[in-house]
Write an enzyme that holds these catalytic residues in place. Sequence first.
Site, PDB file in Angstrom:
ATOM      1  N   GLU A  99       0.669  -2.688  12.492  1.00  0.00           N
ATOM      2  CA  GLU A  99       0.893  -4.134  12.468  1.00  0.00           C
ATOM      3  C   GLU A  99       1.197  -4.707  13.851  1.00  0.00           C
ATOM      4  O   GLU A  99       1.503  -5.885  13.970  1.00  0.00           O
ATOM      5  CB  GLU A  99       2.024  -4.463  11.493  1.00  0.00           C
ATOM      6  CG  GLU A  99       1.662  -4.111  10.064  1.00  0.00           C
ATOM      7  CD  GLU A  99       2.757  -4.447   9.065  1.00  0.00           C
ATOM      8  OE1 GLU A  99       3.850  -4.836   9.484  1.00  0.00           O
ATOM      9  OE2 GLU A  99       2.491  -4.306   7.856  1.00  0.00           O
ATOM     10  N   TRP A 159       0.829  -1.213   0.000  1.00  0.00           N
ATOM     11  CA  TRP A 159       0.000   0.000   0.000  1.00  0.00           C
ATOM     12  C   TRP A 159       0.858   1.255   0.000  1.00  0.00           C
ATOM     13  O   TRP A 159       0.359   2.355  -0.241  1.00  0.00           O
ATOM     14  CB  TRP A 159      -0.905   0.009   1.242  1.00  0.00           C
ATOM     15  CG  TRP A 159      -0.174   0.244   2.537  1.00  0.00           C
ATOM     16  CD1 TRP A 159       0.983  -0.366   2.950  1.00  0.00           C
ATOM     17  CD2 TRP A 159      -0.515   1.159   3.575  1.00  0.00           C
ATOM     18  NE1 TRP A 159       1.359   0.093   4.195  1.00  0.00           N
ATOM     19  CE2 TRP A 159       0.455   1.042   4.605  1.00  0.00           C
ATOM     20  CE3 TRP A 159      -1.550   2.063   3.760  1.00  0.00           C
ATOM     21  CZ2 TRP A 159       0.423   1.787   5.777  1.00  0.00           C
ATOM     22  CZ3 TRP A 159      -1.586   2.805   4.935  1.00  0.00           C
ATOM     23  CH2 TRP A 159      -0.605   2.665   5.921  1.00  0.00           C
ATOM     24  N   ASP A 160       2.147   1.082   0.257  1.00  0.00           N
ATOM     25  CA  ASP A 160       3.087   2.206   0.272  1.00  0.00           C
ATOM     26  C   ASP A 160       2.880   3.107  -0.936  1.00  0.00           C
ATOM     27  O   ASP A 160       2.920   4.330  -0.853  1.00  0.00           O
ATOM     28  CB  ASP A 160       4.533   1.697   0.204  1.00  0.00           C
ATOM     29  CG  ASP A 160       4.913   0.752   1.328  1.00  0.00           C
ATOM     30  OD1 ASP A 160       4.037   0.006   1.783  1.00  0.00           O
ATOM     31  OD2 ASP A 160       6.073   0.754   1.737  1.00  0.00           O
ATOM     32  N   LYS A 207       2.836   0.280  16.006  1.00  0.00           N
ATOM     33  CA  LYS A 207       4.017   0.269  15.129  1.00  0.00           C
ATOM     34  C   LYS A 207       4.055   1.527  14.276  1.00  0.00           C
ATOM     35  O   LYS A 207       5.096   2.118  14.068  1.00  0.00           O
ATOM     36  CB  LYS A 207       3.981  -0.969  14.229  1.00  0.00           C
ATOM     37  CG  LYS A 207       5.191  -1.082  13.328  1.00  0.00           C
ATOM     38  CD  LYS A 207       5.160  -2.338  12.488  1.00  0.00           C
ATOM     39  CE  LYS A 207       6.351  -2.390  11.556  1.00  0.00           C
ATOM     40  NZ  LYS A 207       6.183  -3.371  10.489  1.00  0.00           N
ATOM     41  N   GLN A 208       2.907   1.916  13.756  1.00  0.00           N
ATOM     42  CA  GLN A 208       2.900   3.046  12.822  1.00  0.00           C
ATOM     43  C   GLN A 208       1.554   3.752  12.828  1.00  0.00           C
ATOM     44  O   GLN A 208       0.544   3.157  13.195  1.00  0.00           O
ATOM     45  CB  GLN A 208       3.229   2.560  11.425  1.00  0.00           C
ATOM     46  CG  GLN A 208       2.201   1.628  10.853  1.00  0.00           C
ATOM     47  CD  GLN A 208       2.773   0.810   9.722  1.00  0.00           C
ATOM     48  OE1 GLN A 208       3.372  -0.232   9.948  1.00  0.00           O
ATOM     49  NE2 GLN A 208       2.586   1.281   8.511  1.00  0.00           N
TER      50      GLN A 208
HETATM   51  C1  BGC Z   1       5.076  -1.552   7.305  1.00  0.00           C
HETATM   52  C2  BGC Z   1       4.061  -1.626   6.201  1.00  0.00           C
HETATM   53  C3  BGC Z   1       4.746  -1.336   4.885  1.00  0.00           C
HETATM   54  C4  BGC Z   1       5.925  -2.259   4.683  1.00  0.00           C
HETATM   55  C5  BGC Z   1       6.708  -1.960   3.428  1.00  0.00           C
HETATM   56  C6  BGC Z   1       6.206  -2.496   7.002  1.00  0.00           C
HETATM   57  O1  BGC Z   1       7.185  -2.398   7.987  1.00  0.00           O
HETATM   58  O2  BGC Z   1       4.500  -1.904   8.532  1.00  0.00           O
HETATM   59  O3  BGC Z   1       3.038  -0.706   6.419  1.00  0.00           O
HETATM   60  O4  BGC Z   1       3.843  -1.485   3.860  1.00  0.00           O
HETATM   61  O5  BGC Z   1       6.797  -2.122   5.760  1.00  0.00           O
HETATM   62  O6  BGC Z   1       7.214  -0.678   3.458  1.00  0.00           O
END
Ligand code: BGC
Length: 802
Positions: free
Chosen positions: A505, A378-379, A617-618
Amino acid sequence: MIHHPRRQPPLHIYPPHEWALVEREFMPEFVSQGETIFALGNGYLGMRGCFEEGGPIGQNGTFINGFYESWPIVYPEAAYGLASTGQTIVDVTDTKIIKLYVDDEVFWLPHARLLHFERRLDMQAGTLDREVVWETPSGKHVSIKSRRLVSMAHRHIAAMSFQVTLLNADAPIVLSSEMIANGPSPRTNGTDPRQGKVFSGKVLHAEQRVVRDHRMVLCHTTAKSRMILACGVDHRLDGGEILSWRTEAAEDVGRSVLNVEARQGKPVTLYKYIAYQTSRTAPPEEMCARAERTLDRAVRMEFGTLLDEQRRFLDAFWAGSDIEVALRSVPGCPSPTAMQQAIRFNLFHVMQASARAEQNGIPAKGLTGQAYEGHYFWDTEIYVLPFLLYTAPQVAKHVLRFRYSLLDMARKRARELNQKGAMFPWRTINGEEASAYFLAGTAQYHINADIIYALKKYVEIADDVEFLFDEGAEMLIETARLWQSLGFYSPDGRFCLHGVTGPDEYNVLVDNNAYTSLMARENLRYAAACVERLRGERPDRFERVVHKTGLRWSEVSEWSRAADRMYVPYDQTRDITAQDSHFLEQERWDFEHVPPDKYPLLLFFHPLTIYRYQVIKQADVVLAMLLLPHEFPPDLKRRNFDYYDPLTTGDSSLSPCIQSILAAEIGDLDKAIDYACVATLIDLGDVGGNVKDGCHIAAMGGVWMLYVYGFAGLRDYGGRLRFAPRMPASLEKLRFRLIVGDRLLEVEMEPAVSTYHLCRGRNLLLWHEDKEVRLSPQTPSVTMPNTFRWTAEPPSAEEAAA
Ligand code: BGC
C-alpha cells in the site's frame, strides 16, 4: 528488514507456559493490551478480556460478527463511484459485569489490597479464569474466583461463574450482575487510520425488554443498518443465604442485585448465562423470544456441561490444529516454551475468530477489537484460509460461501466502476465497498484474484469439486470478466493492468503490479479451465451457469488469450521481477537517515511522500513467490528476495511471516528464524505497539503458514503436496497435522529426517523434495532423510567425508 524499533515485548509478564497465558499481577499499564490478549470469542460473538467489575477499562468491547452500523462517508471533494457508506462493527450490550461489595465496600482492582492475583487464558479449556484474594479495608480476606467462556458448541451462548468465599470471617455481600448497552465509547488517538470510528450518539436504540425472575433481556436496533440485537442474561446462585434478589431493567441497563449472607469458608457462586441473537428481519418480540429460548437451554445445560463441551471442542481443535515444536534456545528469541506458548496463542485466536463465523467473514481483528471497523479484507483468503483449509475445511468452505453470497453486490459494484463481471470490495461487512481511501482500498483489485486463489486451493485440497461447480463457477466467470474488462492490449500485444494497487500500500495506482498480474492470470486460467471442465463433465450445470451469467463461449478464449499475454514486468538490468512498471525507477527510501521511531511511515509521512520512493509496506513480489512458486525459478527467488527484503519496512504485520517463509526457501535460515520470532510474537510481543486495538488475525494465520510452508517447506500449488524441509538445527522437532480430502496426515520433522504418517483415510501420494512418498493404510508411515543442510551448521565429520 524490520525497520521498527524492537519493542520490549510485554511477554515477560506472561511466564512461559505451554498451554496458558498467565498474568500474576494486576498491571494498570497493560489494561488495554490485556483486554485483547485475554479476549474470548467463537467467530460469532467476541468479548474483550475486560475485568468483571466493569473497570478499569482500556477499550471495552463485545462484538457480534457482522453486526454493524452504517454512516455516510463525507468527502469534502466527492467524486463519482467512491464508497458512500461506512460500516462499523458495533460494541454491543456488555454483559460481562459482575460487581462485588463486601460489608458495602466495593471491590475495585486499582484500589484493592490484593493478597493474590492471577488471570489465566486457558487454551485447553477455552476459558478465561481469574483468582484474586482481596483484603477488605476492615481486614476480611475474600477469595474471588471467576471463569468465563464464549461457547464454541453454542454460538449464541456465553457464560460466567463468579465465586466468592470469605476466608476469615462472615460478611454480607452484594453481587450486582449488570448488562449495559451504549457504554462509553472506546478511546482512540484520532490520527491512526487503522482504528475504528467512534460514534457520537447512541448506536443502539431500545426496542423492548423483558424482566422475569432473575432474567433480563434487552432488545435494541441500529438506526441506519436496521439490525436487531436481543441480548439476555439469566442467573443461578449456589451457596449463601439469600437476603434479597432484585432484577430490573431500563432501556439500556439491566441489573440483577443479590444480597447474600456469606459464611466463612462457604463459597457463594453466581452463574451468569448470556445469550446474543441478531437479525436483520425478525421483529423485536421474536428476537426477545429467541434470546429467551437460548437462555433456557443454557440454564438447563448448566455451567458444568458448557465447560465440558468447551473442553471437548478444544481437545478436538488441538488434536487437529496444533503445531508442536521442540526448540533449542535461539539468541534474540524468547525461550523455547515461550515460543510454543506464542504459537498456540496465535492458533487459538485464529480459531476464536473463525470457528463459528458461519454466514460471515473473518474480521481483520477477529472479534477482539473495533479497529479496522470489523471489516473483512483479503486477509481471510490469503492468510487465514490455508490454516482453515488444512485443519477445519468446513470453516474454510463457510468463508468462501460467504464471499459467494456477496456476488450480486460485487456485480453491481463492477457496473458502478464501469467494468464487467464482478468486483469484490476491498473492505466490507455487508458486501458494499466501505473503503473511503480508494487508492489503497478499491484499487486493490487483487482481492478478486485472491478469493479465486483461495477457492482453487480449497477445491484442490478438500477435493470438493461440487463446490467448484455450484458456487465456484459463477464466481470464476464474473471475476474473469472483471480482469478482461479492466485490462487492455498494448500496441505490442501485451495484456496490461494499469491503475491498480498491489498488496504493497506504499505504492498505489501503479501499472502492471506483478503480484496483481500474476494472480489475475491464475484467475483467468482457472476460470477457463473450470467452464471447460464443467461443460464436459456436467452439461446440465454448465447450461445453468451459462443461463445465469449469460456466458458466451468466445469469452472463454478471450480469457485464455489475456492470460497468455499477461504482462508481468521484469527488469533485465537487475535480473529481477519488477514490482510494477515504474517502481524501480523511483528513488530509494532513505532508510539510513529515517530514525526507527518514524515507523510505521503511514503515521509520520504524507502519502505523497511515501508514494514517491522505493519503499514497501508489506510483502508484494515476495508474497507472489510463495503463492505461485512455479512462476519463479529458484535463482530468481533469491534475487527478488535479496532486492525487495531490505526495502520492506515491516509496517504491516502481514510481512514477517511471508518473509520468513521465503527466507527459509532460499536457504537463509538465520533470517527465517529471525522473522519467525517477530511473526510469532506480533501480538504477544506487541511488535507493532497496537495490540491494545485487537489481535492481528491475518498475521496469526501467517504464523501457522510460516511453520508449515516455511520450515516444513510445504508447497501445494495444484493440489500436489510437496515438502522441502528447511529445518534449522535449533528446531529439533516440528509436528503438525493436515486434513487432505478425507485423509489425515501427520508430519513430523527433525533436522535430519521427516516422517509422514497417514492417520486416517485412503492412499495419499506426496513428495518429499523430489521423491515420491506413497502412504496407504498398509504403509501408513514413511521416514525420509532431509537433504537440505543449513550451511550455518557445519556437516559432521562422517558427512563431510561422505
Ligand atoms: C494492510 C492490508 C490488510 C489490512 C487489514 C493493512 O494495514 O496493508 O493488507 O488487509 O491492514 O489487516
